[in-house]
Write a protein that holds these residues in place. Structure first.
Motif, PDB file in Angstrom:
ATOM      1  N   PHE A  23       7.114  38.447 -31.863  1.00 23.05           N
ATOM      2  CA  PHE A  23       7.853  37.587 -32.797  1.00 23.05           C
ATOM      3  C   PHE A  23       8.100  38.308 -34.121  1.00 23.05           C
ATOM      4  CE2 PHE A  23       7.760  34.375 -36.231  1.00 23.05           C
ATOM      5  CZ  PHE A  23       8.941  33.697 -35.905  1.00 23.05           C
ATOM      6  N   LEU A  24       7.039  38.940 -34.658  1.00 20.92           N
ATOM      7  CA  LEU A  24       7.182  39.668 -35.923  1.00 20.92           C
ATOM      8  C   LEU A  24       8.123  40.854 -35.783  1.00 20.92           C
ATOM      9  CD1 LEU A  24       3.518  39.671 -37.296  1.00 20.92           C
ATOM     10  CD2 LEU A  24       5.449  38.264 -38.048  1.00 20.92           C
ATOM     11  N   ARG A  25       8.106  41.486 -34.622  1.00 21.19           N
ATOM     12  CA  ARG A  25       9.005  42.623 -34.397  1.00 21.19           C
ATOM     13  C   ARG A  25      10.468  42.169 -34.397  1.00 21.19           C
ATOM     14  NH1 ARG A  25       6.400  46.158 -29.568  1.00 21.19           N
ATOM     15  NH2 ARG A  25       8.226  47.454 -29.969  1.00 21.19           N
ATOM     16  N   THR A  26      10.732  40.974 -33.878  1.00 20.09           N
ATOM     17  CA  THR A  26      12.099  40.430 -33.905  1.00 20.09           C
ATOM     18  C   THR A  26      12.537  40.173 -35.337  1.00 20.09           C
ATOM     19  OG1 THR A  26      11.759  39.384 -31.743  1.00 20.09           O
ATOM     20  CG2 THR A  26      13.591  38.578 -33.081  1.00 20.09           C
ATOM     21  N   ILE A  27      11.639  39.604 -36.133  1.00 13.49           N
ATOM     22  CA  ILE A  27      11.952  39.359 -37.549  1.00 13.49           C
ATOM     23  C   ILE A  27      12.200  40.677 -38.275  1.00 13.49           C
ATOM     24  CG2 ILE A  27      11.020  38.508 -39.738  1.00 13.49           C
ATOM     25  CD1 ILE A  27       9.538  36.364 -38.162  1.00 13.49           C
ATOM     26  N   LEU A  28      11.338  41.667 -38.019  1.00 20.01           N
ATOM     27  CA  LEU A  28      11.508  42.971 -38.667  1.00 20.01           C
ATOM     28  C   LEU A  28      12.813  43.631 -38.252  1.00 20.01           C
ATOM     29  CD1 LEU A  28       7.883  44.448 -38.492  1.00 20.01           C
ATOM     30  CD2 LEU A  28       9.126  43.689 -40.520  1.00 20.01           C
ATOM     31  N   PHE A  29      13.221  43.438 -37.010  1.00 20.54           N
ATOM     32  CA  PHE A  29      14.501  43.986 -36.556  1.00 20.54           C
ATOM     33  C   PHE A  29      15.640  43.442 -37.401  1.00 20.54           C
ATOM     34  CE2 PHE A  29      18.414  43.555 -34.120  1.00 20.54           C
ATOM     35  CZ  PHE A  29      18.627  44.858 -33.706  1.00 20.54           C
ATOM     36  N   VAL A  30      15.642  42.132 -37.624  1.00 26.57           N
ATOM     37  CA  VAL A  30      16.699  41.502 -38.420  1.00 26.57           C
ATOM     38  C   VAL A  30      16.664  42.020 -39.857  1.00 26.57           C
ATOM     39  CG1 VAL A  30      17.572  39.317 -39.336  1.00 26.57           C
ATOM     40  CG2 VAL A  30      16.717  39.435 -36.979  1.00 26.57           C
ATOM     41  N   VAL A  31      15.440  42.125 -40.410  1.00 25.63           N
ATOM     42  CA  VAL A  31      15.296  42.590 -41.799  1.00 25.63           C
ATOM     43  C   VAL A  31      15.782  44.021 -41.947  1.00 25.63           C
ATOM     44  CG1 VAL A  31      13.629  43.168 -43.609  1.00 25.63           C
ATOM     45  CG2 VAL A  31      13.399  41.022 -42.338  1.00 25.63           C
ATOM     46  N   PHE A  32      15.335  44.910 -41.067  1.00 27.75           N
ATOM     47  CA  PHE A  32      15.710  46.323 -41.184  1.00 27.75           C
ATOM     48  C   PHE A  32      17.190  46.549 -40.854  1.00 27.75           C
ATOM     49  CE2 PHE A  32      11.103  47.176 -40.982  1.00 27.75           C
ATOM     50  CZ  PHE A  32      11.011  48.065 -42.047  1.00 27.75           C
ATOM     51  N   LEU A  33      17.738  45.749 -39.938  1.00 28.14           N
ATOM     52  CA  LEU A  33      19.172  45.853 -39.661  1.00 28.14           C
ATOM     53  C   LEU A  33      19.971  45.469 -40.897  1.00 28.14           C
ATOM     54  CD1 LEU A  33      21.479  46.349 -37.661  1.00 28.14           C
ATOM     55  CD2 LEU A  33      21.282  43.939 -36.968  1.00 28.14           C
ATOM     56  N   ALA A  34      19.568  44.391 -41.568  1.00 28.40           N
ATOM     57  CA  ALA A  34      20.256  43.969 -42.790  1.00 28.40           C
ATOM     58  C   ALA A  34      20.140  45.040 -43.878  1.00 28.40           C
ATOM     59  CB  ALA A  34      19.671  42.647 -43.284  1.00 28.40           C
ATOM     60  N   LEU A  35      18.944  45.615 -44.031  1.00 25.14           N
ATOM     61  CA  LEU A  35      18.742  46.667 -45.041  1.00 25.14           C
ATOM     62  C   LEU A  35      19.588  47.893 -44.733  1.00 25.14           C
ATOM     63  CD1 LEU A  35      14.861  46.518 -45.575  1.00 25.14           C
ATOM     64  CD2 LEU A  35      16.645  45.612 -47.070  1.00 25.14           C
ATOM     65  N   TYR A  36      19.676  48.241 -43.460  1.00 23.56           N
ATOM     66  CA  TYR A  36      20.460  49.412 -43.062  1.00 23.56           C
ATOM     67  C   TYR A  36      21.949  49.196 -43.326  1.00 23.56           C
ATOM     68  CZ  TYR A  36      22.013  53.343 -40.145  1.00 23.56           C
ATOM     69  OH  TYR A  36      22.578  54.516 -39.685  1.00 23.56           O
ATOM     70  N   ILE A  37      22.446  48.000 -42.990  1.00 25.52           N
ATOM     71  CA  ILE A  37      23.858  47.683 -43.233  1.00 25.52           C
ATOM     72  C   ILE A  37      24.153  47.709 -44.730  1.00 25.52           C
ATOM     73  CG2 ILE A  37      25.604  45.858 -43.093  1.00 25.52           C
ATOM     74  CD1 ILE A  37      24.318  45.034 -40.417  1.00 25.52           C
ATOM     75  N   LEU A  38      23.255  47.122 -45.536  1.00 25.20           N
ATOM     76  CA  LEU A  38      23.442  47.131 -46.992  1.00 25.20           C
ATOM     77  C   LEU A  38      23.404  48.552 -47.549  1.00 25.20           C
ATOM     78  CD1 LEU A  38      21.260  44.054 -48.043  1.00 25.20           C
ATOM     79  CD2 LEU A  38      23.763  44.223 -48.086  1.00 25.20           C
ATOM     80  N   THR A  39      22.515  49.382 -46.986  1.00 22.01           N
ATOM     81  CA  THR A  39      22.428  50.785 -47.417  1.00 22.01           C
ATOM     82  C   THR A  39      23.735  51.518 -47.142  1.00 22.01           C
ATOM     83  OG1 THR A  39      20.039  50.856 -47.034  1.00 22.01           O
ATOM     84  CG2 THR A  39      21.185  52.964 -47.114  1.00 22.01           C
ATOM     85  N   LEU A  40      24.290  51.318 -45.952  1.00 23.77           N
ATOM     86  CA  LEU A  40      25.550  51.970 -45.593  1.00 23.77           C
ATOM     87  C   LEU A  40      26.691  51.463 -46.469  1.00 23.77           C
ATOM     88  CD1 LEU A  40      25.385  51.992 -41.672  1.00 23.77           C
ATOM     89  CD2 LEU A  40      24.829  53.847 -43.255  1.00 23.77           C
TER      90      LEU A  40
END
Length: 313
Positions: A23-40
């Motif tokens: 469950f936490l890994r799914t949440i982290l996936f969403v968080v890191f995907l959002a951070l990566y998109i914002l970084t790009l």
């Protein structure tokens, strides 16, 4: 696994990441995907603004654009693997894959160290010799400095990776980290590490000390120049010209020094992960914000480009 001299050698690794809870890994996936998109978006957007607005075609913004390009690459070395590990049930990475990530990690790390140092020199010239700035920092020199930063980065990576992966790894193949880094790999090394640690100290020491020396010397000159400015408004303007760079340097060098200068006995897996997050994920995200939020030139360029875009709708 391979057997050599009664030792079971590691040929692949298991990357633990941040948690094993699904469950936490799914949440982290969403968080890191959002951070990566914002970084790009942030870094590519800043590069685009600098390219489109002729007022930003100056040495300072050439270096800022180069830093944004490097931060896109920097984030891409780590974040896609983090996203994969968040979704994958099999977090294996081969020895070759680990070496490749380690190599590119050192390329971007060494390159950013020297790029930030050359940006400090650029601010030194701009503040100490404003009338000769364009002459002292021609485009050819700026390109040479950026190429030099990448050259040092690749040279650092070749030496560092060759030194690390000549070792044999045995025992547990679990990397309690989110990427292949020095501290977890050293815990698996079953060879005598004295020569390795000596070379590691020399390589990291040269990279950090030489880059830090350029930054320190540049800012000593900057502070001396600011002190000589008589008006308070002039001092504020001069300081604002280098404040963004100071914040960027503090974030990057602070976490790097904490991670790699501390003795191995002081390393814990959770502490290493938190430190590494700052220079691998957070720093590439905040750099475009640091160089744009309080920057009148960038804001004006954004309004100009946005006005053109909306006018064609």
């Amino acid at each position: 696994m391979e057997v050599e001299d009664n030792r079971t050698l590691i040929t692949d690794f298991v990357v633990v990441g941040f948690t094993t809870d699904p469950f936490l890994r799914t949440i982290l996936f969403v968080v890191f995907l959002a951070l990566y998109i914002l970084t790009l978006i942030g870094n590519l957007g800043l590069i685009t603004l600098i390219y489109l607005d002729s007022r930003l075609h100056t040495p300072m913004y050439f270096f800022v654009g180069s830093l944004s390009f490097l931060d896109v690459w920097y984030s891409t070395v780590y974040t896609p693997r983090i996203l994969y590990d968040c979704l994958s049930k099999n977090n294996h990475i081969s020895l070759a894959g680990c070496a490749a990530q380690f190599f590119f990690s050192n390329v971007v790390g060494g390159s950013e160290c020297f790029l930030l140092a050359f940006m400090a020199y650029d601010r030194f010239v701009a503040i100490c010799n404003p009338l000769l700035y364009a002459i002292a920092m021609p485009k050819k020199l700026c390109i040479q400095l950026v190429v030099g930063a990448y050259t040092v980065g690749f040279a650092n990576a070749i030496v560092h990776t060759g030194n690390t992966f000549r070792l044999h790894f045995c025992g547990s193949n679990i990397i309690n980290h989110f990427f292949c880094d020095v501290p977890p790999l050293m815990k698996m090394a079953c060879d005598d590490k004295r020569v390795y640690e000596l070379i590691l100290t020399v390589v990291i020491g040269f990279t950090l000390l030489s880059a830090t020396a350029v930054i320190a010397k540049s800012y000593i000159g900057i502070v001396a120049a600011i002190i000589r400015i008589r008006s308070a408004a002039g001092r504020r303007k001069a300081f604002s010209n280098c404040s963004a760079h100071l914040v960027s340097v503090s974030l990057y060098y602070g976490t790097m020094l904490i991670t790699y200068s501390a003795p191995n006995s002081h390393h814990t897996a959770d502490w290493d992960k938190v430190n590494a997050l700052f220079y691998t994920v957070i720093n590439p995200l905040v750099n475009p914000l640091i160089y744009s939020l309080r920057n009148k030139d960038v804001k004006a360029a954004f309004k100009k480009v946005w006005g053109r875009f909306t006018a064609h709708k």
